[in-house]
Design a protein around this motif. Structure first.
Motif, PDB file in Angstrom:
ATOM      1  N   PHE A 202       0.851  -1.179   0.000  1.00 35.14           N
ATOM      2  CA  PHE A 202       0.000   0.000   0.000  1.00 35.14           C
ATOM      3  C   PHE A 202       0.895   1.241   0.000  1.00 35.14           C
ATOM      4  N   PRO A 203       0.403   2.344  -0.556  1.00 31.27           N
ATOM      5  CA  PRO A 203       1.207   3.572  -0.606  1.00 31.27           C
ATOM      6  C   PRO A 203       1.436   4.146   0.790  1.00 31.27           C
ATOM      7  N   LEU A 204       2.526   4.868   0.944  1.00 35.09           N
ATOM      8  CA  LEU A 204       2.858   5.476   2.231  1.00 35.09           C
ATOM      9  C   LEU A 204       2.247   6.859   2.394  1.00 35.09           C
ATOM     10  N   ALA A 205       1.546   7.337   1.370  1.00 35.97           N
ATOM     11  CA  ALA A 205       0.956   8.681   1.450  1.00 35.97           C
ATOM     12  C   ALA A 205      -0.380   8.641   2.175  1.00 35.97           C
ATOM     13  N   ASN A 206      -0.668   9.739   2.888  1.00 30.04           N
ATOM     14  CA  ASN A 206      -1.977   9.954   3.522  1.00 30.04           C
ATOM     15  C   ASN A 206      -2.363   8.854   4.505  1.00 30.04           C
ATOM     16  N   LEU A 207      -1.391   8.319   5.207  1.00 29.17           N
ATOM     17  CA  LEU A 207      -1.676   7.291   6.202  1.00 29.17           C
ATOM     18  C   LEU A 207      -2.108   7.936   7.523  1.00 29.17           C
ATOM     19  N   PRO A 208      -2.882   7.224   8.339  1.00 33.36           N
ATOM     20  CA  PRO A 208      -3.146   7.713   9.702  1.00 33.36           C
ATOM     21  C   PRO A 208      -1.820   7.875  10.453  1.00 33.36           C
ATOM     22  N   SER A 209      -1.825   8.767  11.413  1.00 28.28           N
ATOM     23  CA  SER A 209      -0.576   9.091  12.111  1.00 28.28           C
ATOM     24  C   SER A 209       0.056   7.868  12.767  1.00 28.28           C
ATOM     25  N   TRP A 210      -0.755   6.995  13.375  1.00 26.69           N
ATOM     26  CA  TRP A 210      -0.196   5.818  14.040  1.00 26.69           C
ATOM     27  C   TRP A 210       0.436   4.851  13.039  1.00 26.69           C
ATOM     28  N   LEU A 211      -0.182   4.724  11.861  1.00 24.86           N
ATOM     29  CA  LEU A 211       0.379   3.838  10.854  1.00 24.86           C
ATOM     30  C   LEU A 211       1.619   4.446  10.211  1.00 24.86           C
ATOM     31  N   HIS A 212       1.620   5.764  10.057  1.00 25.04           N
ATOM     32  CA  HIS A 212       2.809   6.444   9.529  1.00 25.04           C
ATOM     33  C   HIS A 212       4.014   6.230  10.439  1.00 25.04           C
ATOM     34  N   VAL A 213       3.780   6.306  11.747  1.00 18.04           N
ATOM     35  CA  VAL A 213       4.874   6.089  12.698  1.00 18.04           C
ATOM     36  C   VAL A 213       5.411   4.665  12.582  1.00 18.04           C
ATOM     37  N   LEU A 214       4.515   3.687  12.487  1.00 10.24           N
ATOM     38  CA  LEU A 214       4.945   2.293  12.393  1.00 10.24           C
ATOM     39  C   LEU A 214       5.745   2.034  11.121  1.00 10.24           C
ATOM     40  N   THR A 215       5.314   2.609   9.997  1.00 10.13           N
ATOM     41  CA  THR A 215       6.068   2.417   8.763  1.00 10.13           C
ATOM     42  C   THR A 215       7.426   3.120   8.820  1.00 10.13           C
ATOM     43  N   THR A 216       7.489   4.228   9.522  1.00  9.61           N
ATOM     44  CA  THR A 216       8.742   4.981   9.589  1.00  9.61           C
ATOM     45  C   THR A 216       9.787   4.270  10.435  1.00  9.61           C
ATOM     46  N   ILE A 217       9.375   3.601  11.503  1.00  9.32           N
ATOM     47  CA  ILE A 217      10.347   2.924  12.364  1.00  9.32           C
ATOM     48  C   ILE A 217      10.628   1.499  11.887  1.00  9.32           C
ATOM     49  N   ASN A 218       9.948   1.072  10.835  1.00 10.36           N
ATOM     50  CA  ASN A 218      10.159  -0.272  10.301  1.00 10.36           C
ATOM     51  C   ASN A 218      11.392  -0.282   9.400  1.00 10.36           C
ATOM     52  N   PRO A 219      12.423  -1.060   9.704  1.00 10.18           N
ATOM     53  CA  PRO A 219      13.640  -1.060   8.866  1.00 10.18           C
ATOM     54  C   PRO A 219      13.392  -1.499   7.430  1.00 10.18           C
ATOM     55  N   LEU A 220      12.427  -2.396   7.206  1.00  6.46           N
ATOM     56  CA  LEU A 220      12.183  -2.882   5.846  1.00  6.46           C
ATOM     57  C   LEU A 220      11.617  -1.794   4.946  1.00  6.46           C
ATOM     58  N   THR A 221      10.990  -0.778   5.517  1.00  7.38           N
ATOM     59  CA  THR A 221      10.485   0.331   4.711  1.00  7.38           C
ATOM     60  C   THR A 221      11.618   0.979   3.932  1.00  7.38           C
ATOM     61  N   TYR A 222      12.792   1.063   4.555  1.00 10.03           N
ATOM     62  CA  TYR A 222      13.937   1.717   3.922  1.00 10.03           C
ATOM     63  C   TYR A 222      14.617   0.816   2.891  1.00 10.03           C
ATOM     64  N   ALA A 223      14.202  -0.441   2.833  1.00 13.55           N
ATOM     65  CA  ALA A 223      14.681  -1.337   1.779  1.00 13.55           C
ATOM     66  C   ALA A 223      13.722  -1.344   0.595  1.00 13.55           C
ATOM     67  N   VAL A 224      12.422  -1.201   0.857  1.00 11.81           N
ATOM     68  CA  VAL A 224      11.419  -1.233  -0.206  1.00 11.81           C
ATOM     69  C   VAL A 224      11.371   0.094  -0.956  1.00 11.81           C
ATOM     70  N   ASP A 225      11.433   1.201  -0.242  1.00  9.42           N
ATOM     71  CA  ASP A 225      11.247   2.507  -0.881  1.00  9.42           C
ATOM     72  C   ASP A 225      12.299   2.811  -1.948  1.00  9.42           C
ATOM     73  N   PRO A 226      13.596   2.540  -1.747  1.00 13.40           N
ATOM     74  CA  PRO A 226      14.552   2.797  -2.825  1.00 13.40           C
ATOM     75  C   PRO A 226      14.240   2.012  -4.098  1.00 13.40           C
ATOM     76  N   MET A 227      13.755   0.767  -3.959  1.00 14.23           N
ATOM     77  CA  MET A 227      13.377  -0.007  -5.149  1.00 14.23           C
ATOM     78  C   MET A 227      12.205   0.640  -5.864  1.00 14.23           C
ATOM     79  N   ARG A 228      11.222   1.102  -5.090  1.00 12.53           N
ATOM     80  CA  ARG A 228      10.049   1.737  -5.722  1.00 12.53           C
ATOM     81  C   ARG A 228      10.444   3.046  -6.393  1.00 12.53           C
ATOM     82  N   GLN A 229      11.294   3.820  -5.768  1.00 12.73           N
ATOM     83  CA  GLN A 229      11.718   5.067  -6.386  1.00 12.73           C
ATOM     84  C   GLN A 229      12.537   4.808  -7.642  1.00 12.73           C
ATOM     85  N   ALA A 230      13.334   3.732  -7.631  1.00  7.89           N
ATOM     86  CA  ALA A 230      14.094   3.378  -8.829  1.00  7.89           C
ATOM     87  C   ALA A 230      13.150   3.021  -9.969  1.00  7.89           C
TER      88      ALA A 230
END
Length: 284
Positions: A202-230
């Motif tokens: 699911f996209p990381l935009a417009n998430l509820p604040s609690w879900l945004h925090v969870l995605t931000t502290i999740n280490p795998l988020t920083y592995a997935v996002d560079p692939m998506r941006q590429a």
């Protein structure tokens, strides 16, 4: 009657000696992967189902809100990550298997550094997971992702880094596990929430604040996002769609550069590798 004494010499611990140990462990991981065709196929079933079945189904619901792009294209980087992560975890879990059958003890009593064994294991898991991810990478054209050489090389590098970090995490856990059931129970409890919270589905935009925090502290988020941006860097989509599906990761309202995201994954991988080596040095 005098008896002859046979001297036993142990090779000196040198840098070349450790490199050879790393190569042996790496080679064993590759042989195990190539000879286990069942594992190769089963590891691909889940991401393929998510991409082509779930992606197609969800795409029919959001088609009107994301003109100019197939929803499966959005999910594609996440499915690469899922393939790499699950394969890397299975590679790390083989340590528990080796312990159950006594092979791990043979490696630990060998005249090589335990750190070399861990490095070889992590590199082996990363290479195996990357090779498995190449199969999903080959399906890029079916979901609208171009076969650009630069994009493919970029994704391969990011896949390898993510796989190395996850393998190091798995080795850290496996170093203290006594049976496969306990290991995979813990891994499922840890990895599945991390996959779901990584933004792979699911996209990381417009998430509820609690879900945004969870995605931000999740280490795998920083592995997935560079692939998506590429991937999105090689697509032509409306600006509003790009902002919706590819918002990146933000800290306090500021979007992080890809280089920083990749660097964070590398730092986490290095720290986990150090912890795994320390765990193995305390393993009997």
């Amino acid at each position: 009657m005098a008896t002859d004494v046979v001297q036993v010499t142990v090779p000196r611990s040198t840098g070349g000696h450790h490199v050879r140990a790393v190569k042996v462990v790496l080679h064993r991981e590759l042989l195990r992967f190539v000879n286990d065709r069942t594992r190769m196929v089963t590891m691909l079933i889940q991401p393929v189902l998510w991409l082509f079945v779930m992606g197609t189904g969800l795409g029919t619901l959001v088609r009107g809100s994301i003109p100019g792009i197939d929803f499966r294209t959005f999910m594609y980087p996440g499915m690469i990550s899922m393939t790499v992560i699950t394969t890397a975890m299975f590679s790390a879990g083989s340590i528990v298997w080796d312990r159950e059958f006594g092979f791990l003890r043979e490696m630990l009593v060998a005249p090589v550094s335990r750190g070399a064994i861990v490095v070889g294991k992590c590199l082996g898991g990363a290479v195996v997971a990357t090779c498995q991810g190449v199969v999903i990478l080959a399906l890029a054209g079916l979901v609208g992702v171009p076969y650009s050489p630069v994009l493919i090389v970029t994704l391969l590098a990011e896949m390898f880094l993510a796989a190395f970090t996850i393998t190091a995490f798995g080795v850290t856990i496996a170093a203290r596990m006594k049976n496969m059931q306990s290991f995979f129970g813990i891994m499922q409890m840890a990895i599945m929430p991390m996959i779901f919270l990584s933004g792979s589905m699911f996209p990381l935009a417009n998430l509820p604040s609690w879900l945004h925090v969870l995605t931000t502290i999740n280490p795998l988020t920083y592995a997935v996002d560079p692939m998506r941006q590429a991937v999105f860097g090689y697509l032509t989509v409306p600006a509003q769609v790009d902002a919706m599906l590819n918002p990146g990761i933000s800290w306090f309202g500021n979007r992080l550069p890809v280089a920083l995201e990749v660097g964070l994954v590398a730092v986490v991988g290095a720290v986990l590798l150090g912890v795994a080596v320390a765990q193995f040095r305390r393993t009997d």
